[in-house]
Design an enzyme around this catalytic site. Structure first.
Site, PDB file in Angstrom:
ATOM      1  N   ARG A 129      29.529  -0.802  -8.760  1.00 22.08           N
ATOM      2  CA  ARG A 129      29.194  -2.111  -8.156  1.00 22.08           C
ATOM      3  C   ARG A 129      28.676  -2.007  -6.719  1.00 22.08           C
ATOM      4  NH1 ARG A 129      34.040  -3.452 -10.808  1.00 22.08           N
ATOM      5  NH2 ARG A 129      33.606  -4.458 -12.807  1.00 22.08           N
ATOM      6  N   LYS A 151      14.879  -4.603  -1.056  1.00 20.19           N
ATOM      7  CA  LYS A 151      14.451  -4.923  -2.427  1.00 20.19           C
ATOM      8  C   LYS A 151      14.461  -3.628  -3.227  1.00 20.19           C
ATOM      9  CE  LYS A 151      11.343  -8.894  -2.079  1.00 20.19           C
ATOM     10  NZ  LYS A 151       9.945  -9.326  -2.276  1.00 20.19           N
ATOM     11  N   GLU A 193      -0.752  -1.943   3.724  1.00 20.32           N
ATOM     12  CA  GLU A 193       0.450  -2.749   3.999  1.00 20.32           C
ATOM     13  C   GLU A 193       0.620  -2.951   5.506  1.00 20.32           C
ATOM     14  OE1 GLU A 193       1.980  -4.353   1.706  1.00 20.32           O
ATOM     15  OE2 GLU A 193       1.947  -3.217  -0.172  1.00 20.32           O
ATOM     16  N   LYS A 235       8.720  -6.649   9.699  1.00 19.23           N
ATOM     17  CA  LYS A 235       9.433  -6.819   8.426  1.00 19.23           C
ATOM     18  C   LYS A 235      10.915  -7.081   8.671  1.00 19.23           C
ATOM     19  CE  LYS A 235      10.057  -5.566   3.746  1.00 19.23           C
ATOM     20  NZ  LYS A 235       9.645  -4.839   2.568  1.00 19.23           N
ATOM     21  N   GLU A 245      14.096 -14.120   0.107  1.00 17.00           N
ATOM     22  CA  GLU A 245      12.749 -14.624  -0.189  1.00 17.00           C
ATOM     23  C   GLU A 245      12.725 -16.050  -0.724  1.00 17.00           C
ATOM     24  OE1 GLU A 245       9.889 -11.720  -1.658  1.00 17.00           O
ATOM     25  OE2 GLU A 245       8.918 -13.295  -2.800  1.00 17.00           O
ATOM     26  N   ARG A 249       9.736 -14.862   3.723  1.00 10.52           N
ATOM     27  CA  ARG A 249       9.502 -13.513   3.162  1.00 10.52           C
ATOM     28  C   ARG A 249       8.336 -13.498   2.174  1.00 10.52           C
ATOM     29  NH1 ARG A 249      13.995  -8.854   1.669  1.00 10.52           N
ATOM     30  NH2 ARG A 249      12.449  -7.270   1.126  1.00 10.52           N
ATOM     31  N   ASN A 253       3.804 -11.155   0.892  1.00  5.31           N
ATOM     32  CA  ASN A 253       3.019 -10.958  -0.332  1.00  5.31           C
ATOM     33  C   ASN A 253       1.556 -11.342  -0.142  1.00  5.31           C
ATOM     34  OD1 ASN A 253       5.107 -10.007  -2.095  1.00  5.31           O
ATOM     35  ND2 ASN A 253       5.989 -12.059  -1.926  1.00  5.31           N
ATOM     36  N   HIS A 256      -0.999 -10.037  -2.497  1.00  2.97           N
ATOM     37  CA  HIS A 256      -0.296  -9.398  -3.611  1.00  2.97           C
ATOM     38  C   HIS A 256      -0.479 -10.107  -4.951  1.00  2.97           C
ATOM     39  CE1 HIS A 256       1.380  -6.982  -0.461  1.00  2.97           C
ATOM     40  NE2 HIS A 256       2.185  -6.336  -1.278  1.00  2.97           N
ATOM     41  N   HIS A 260      -1.646  -7.798  -7.697  1.00  4.78           N
ATOM     42  CA  HIS A 260      -0.848  -7.508  -8.896  1.00  4.78           C
ATOM     43  C   HIS A 260      -1.663  -7.740 -10.161  1.00  4.78           C
ATOM     44  CE1 HIS A 260       3.204  -8.098  -6.621  1.00  4.78           C
ATOM     45  NE2 HIS A 260       2.779  -6.859  -6.574  1.00  4.78           N
ATOM     46  N   HIS A 273      -1.391   0.790  -5.454  1.00  2.00           N
ATOM     47  CA  HIS A 273      -0.900  -0.542  -5.096  1.00  2.00           C
ATOM     48  C   HIS A 273      -1.567  -1.054  -3.808  1.00  2.00           C
ATOM     49  CE1 HIS A 273       1.899  -3.831  -4.474  1.00  2.00           C
ATOM     50  NE2 HIS A 273       2.220  -3.346  -3.292  1.00  2.00           N
TER      51      HIS A 273
HETATM   52  P1  NAD Z   1       4.858   6.690  -4.839  1.00  2.00           P
HETATM   53  O1  NAD Z   1       6.296   6.599  -4.569  1.00  2.00           O
HETATM   54  O2  NAD Z   1       4.421   6.816  -6.243  1.00  2.00           O
HETATM   55  O3  NAD Z   1       4.268   7.924  -3.997  1.00  2.00           O
HETATM   56  C1  NAD Z   1       2.888   8.209  -4.099  1.00  2.00           C
HETATM   57  C2  NAD Z   1       2.636   9.680  -4.434  1.00  2.00           C
HETATM   58  O4  NAD Z   1       2.773  10.469  -3.256  1.00  2.00           O
HETATM   59  C3  NAD Z   1       3.600  10.279  -5.441  1.00  2.00           C
HETATM   60  O5  NAD Z   1       2.886  11.102  -6.335  1.00  2.00           O
HETATM   61  C4  NAD Z   1       4.538  11.102  -4.585  1.00  2.00           C
HETATM   62  O6  NAD Z   1       5.129  12.159  -5.255  1.00  2.00           O
HETATM   63  C5  NAD Z   1       3.608  11.592  -3.501  1.00  2.00           C
HETATM   64  N1  NAD Z   1       4.241  11.904  -2.228  1.00  2.00           N
HETATM   65  C6  NAD Z   1       5.264  11.254  -1.644  1.00  2.00           C
HETATM   66  N2  NAD Z   1       5.468  11.734  -0.419  1.00  2.00           N
HETATM   67  C7  NAD Z   1       4.571  12.716  -0.217  1.00  2.00           C
HETATM   68  C8  NAD Z   1       4.269  13.571   0.872  1.00  2.00           C
HETATM   69  N3  NAD Z   1       4.911  13.461   2.035  1.00  2.00           N
HETATM   70  N4  NAD Z   1       3.287  14.488   0.735  1.00  2.00           N
HETATM   71  C9  NAD Z   1       2.572  14.549  -0.432  1.00  2.00           C
HETATM   72  N5  NAD Z   1       2.793  13.746  -1.483  1.00  2.00           N
HETATM   73  C10 NAD Z   1       3.782  12.844  -1.368  1.00  2.00           C
HETATM   74  O7  NAD Z   1       4.069   5.458  -4.211  1.00  2.00           O
HETATM   75  P2  NAD Z   1       4.325   4.559  -2.922  1.00  2.00           P
HETATM   76  O8  NAD Z   1       3.022   3.982  -2.605  1.00  2.00           O
HETATM   77  O9  NAD Z   1       5.073   5.263  -1.872  1.00  2.00           O
HETATM   78  O10 NAD Z   1       5.299   3.418  -3.490  1.00  2.00           O
HETATM   79  C11 NAD Z   1       4.887   2.546  -4.499  1.00  2.00           C
HETATM   80  C12 NAD Z   1       6.113   1.885  -5.066  1.00  2.00           C
HETATM   81  O11 NAD Z   1       6.747   1.130  -4.050  1.00  2.00           O
HETATM   82  C13 NAD Z   1       5.811   0.924  -6.211  1.00  2.00           C
HETATM   83  O12 NAD Z   1       6.711   1.158  -7.268  1.00  2.00           O
HETATM   84  C14 NAD Z   1       6.062  -0.437  -5.597  1.00  2.00           C
HETATM   85  O13 NAD Z   1       6.504  -1.388  -6.528  1.00  2.00           O
HETATM   86  C15 NAD Z   1       7.124  -0.126  -4.589  1.00  2.00           C
HETATM   87  N6  NAD Z   1       7.210  -1.078  -3.476  1.00  2.00           N
HETATM   88  C16 NAD Z   1       8.411  -1.609  -3.203  1.00  2.00           C
HETATM   89  C17 NAD Z   1       8.556  -2.490  -2.148  1.00  2.00           C
HETATM   90  C18 NAD Z   1       9.916  -2.999  -1.797  1.00  2.00           C
HETATM   91  O14 NAD Z   1      10.019  -3.890  -0.961  1.00  2.00           O
HETATM   92  N7  NAD Z   1      10.958  -2.471  -2.355  1.00  2.00           N
HETATM   93  C19 NAD Z   1       7.452  -2.828  -1.358  1.00  2.00           C
HETATM   94  C20 NAD Z   1       6.220  -2.257  -1.665  1.00  2.00           C
HETATM   95  C21 NAD Z   1       6.097  -1.380  -2.731  1.00  2.00           C
HETATM   96  N1  GLY Z   2       7.231  -5.977  -0.059  1.00  2.00           N
HETATM   97  C1  GLY Z   2       7.585  -7.336   0.107  1.00  2.00           C
HETATM   98  C2  GLY Z   2       9.000  -7.568   0.489  1.00  2.00           C
HETATM   99  O1  GLY Z   2       9.745  -6.669   0.769  1.00  2.00           O
HETATM  100  O2  GLY Z   2       9.412  -8.684   0.504  1.00  2.00           O
END
Ligand code: NAD
Ligand code: GLY
Length: 366
Positions: A129, A151, A193, A235, A245, A249, A253, A256, A260, A273
């Site tokens: 939990r 998130k 972003e 942020k 949100e 918040r 987006n 987005h 999306h 993305h």
């Molecule tokens: P990702 O995590 O897929 O990383 C991108 C690529 O880079 C991967 O292949 C990874 O292995 C590689 N990589 C990572 N660090 C590296 C480094 N230092 N050197 C070389 N390669 C490296 O993609 P991302 O863009 O970091 O994240 C996308 C994800 O984040 C999505 O799932 C999205 O939904 C999520 N997201 C979440 C929030 C949130 O608020 N929680 C906000 C925006 C996006």
């Molecule tokens: N990436 C949007 C949020 O964290 O709310």
């Protein structure tokens, strides 16, 4: 090292930003028990797991003299990419934790991009939990967005991020040195972003980005640190005022809902993305100008800065406007009838609005 605080009552934490952060961070201060599970994916694990493990051990040794308190440090490594963000992966983490006989004082450490951060946070929110986790983001996108704000989620076949929880980390450790190994395309996707923060909410930061785009792409440490600090400050402020949100918040987006739709229609393949968000922000600006809210000059500035950051601004031609509109209707932010969107009155002046189908279709065709 720069520090940005997220002072949520009872769940406050700090974001540490700068070169060398990983090799200097006092992880032991935040590790309550003896069990630590590092969650990563192949590339960041190969590049940075040894450094992280050495620093966790070093910081623990400096604090803890008693051998009886020896750390039990385990790792789990997933394939790179979005395919790891599933309930099955979370199940693998739970199986690993069960095998470790990890109790409520276990600490999870996410070493990777947003995929690993979201997955690890999700598992941490559910194991017994809710247990502690630390974010060690290794992509720019994760440093400025996904690792901050709590998130967490995994994807279902029916859609992205459909199962998740709000669960804040104990700290975020953003070492900008790790960005040297990041492919340029991923760097630009993260810059989308960063650009978002200026575009929807901070005209001064937008102008700073216009002046420093080349330096950011060259990974200039001063410019990069400033951009990450400024993004995290913005942020953190938003999360503090609207963690769940219900209002402000939503502004995060910007671009987005359009983005999306592009990602979903492309089945999350062939587009990052951040690239989809960049195209989406331009659509939102064009729609706003089209209905008389903002000037075409501001749209042009957004397009020019996107190009300077090596981001796309055009919709891939294979995607048809009617299909994109239909996909937008499935967005989590849709309300009955109208599509809810982040629009703007110009640079730095985003707001939550709604738009008619005809105006949205025009924005997709421009
Ligand atoms: P990702 O995590 O897929 O990383 C991108 C690529 O880079 C991967 O292949 C990874 O292995 C590689 N990589 C990572 N660090 C590296 C480094 N230092 N050197 C070389 N390669 C490296 O993609 P991302 O863009 O970091 O994240 C996308 C994800 O984040 C999505 O799932 C999205 O939904 C999520 N997201 C979440 C929030 C949130 O608020 N929680 C906000 C925006 C996006
Ligand atoms: N990436 C949007 C949020 O964290 O709310």
């Amino acid at each position: 090292m720069d520090k940005v605080s997220v002072p949520l009552a009872g769940r406050e934490y700090d974001i540490y930003i700068g070169p060398g952060a990983l090799q200097n961070f006092d992880f032991a201060r935040l590790i309550a028990g003896r069990d630590v599970l590092i969650v990563s994916s192949e590339t960041p694990a190969k590049l940075y797991a040894d450094v992280l493990i050495a620093q966790i051990k070093r910081s623990h040794k400096l604090r803890e003299q008693s051998a009886a308190q020896a750390l039990r440090l385990e790792s789990i490594v997933f394939a790179d990419g979005e395919s790891a963000k599933t309930l099955a992966s979370a199940g693998e983490i739970f199986a690993k934790l069960a095998h470790m006989q990890a109790s409520r004082d276990v600490t999870l450490v996410a070493l990777g991009g947003g995929v690993i951060g979201d997955l690890t946070g999700f598992a941490a929110a559910l194991w017994m939990r809710g247990v502690a986790f630390i974010q060690v983001p290794t992509t720019l996108l994760a440093m400025v967005d996904s690792s901050v704000g709590g998130k967490t989620a995994v994807n279902l076949p029916a859609g992205k991020n459909l199962v998740g929880a709000f669960w804040q980390p104990k700290a975020v450790v953003a070492d900008i040195d790790v960005l040297r190994t990041l492919p340029t395309r991923e760097l630009s996707a993260g810059l989308a972003e960063v650009l978002k923060y200026g575009a929807y909410g901070d005209a001064e930061f937008f102008a700073w980005l216009e002046a420093h785009a080349a330096k950011l792409l060259q990974l200039d440490p001063v410019a990069l640190t400033h951009a990450i600090v400024r993004s995290c400050q913005q942020k953190a402020g938003v999360v503090l005022r609207d963690e769940r949100e219900t209002g402000e918040r939503m502004l995060l987006n910007f671009g987005h809902t359009f983005g999306h739709a592009i990602e979903a229609l492309m089945d999350y393949k062939g587009i990052l993305h951040g690239e989809a968000v960049a195209i989406g922000m331009v659509r939102a600006a064009q729609l706003s100008a089209d209905i008389g809210l903002s000037s075409a000059a501001d749209t042009q500035r957004l397009i020019a800065l996107s190009h300077a950051l090596q981001l796309p601004t055009r919709v891939p031609p294979a995607l048809l406007p009617a299909a994109l509109l239909a996909t937008m209707r499935l967005d989590k932010k849709a309300i009955s009838g109208a599509i809810r969107l982040i629009l703007w009155r110009g640079i730095g002046a985003g707001f939550v609005g709604t738009a008619e189908d005809a105006a949205i279709l025009r924005a997709w065709t421009q």
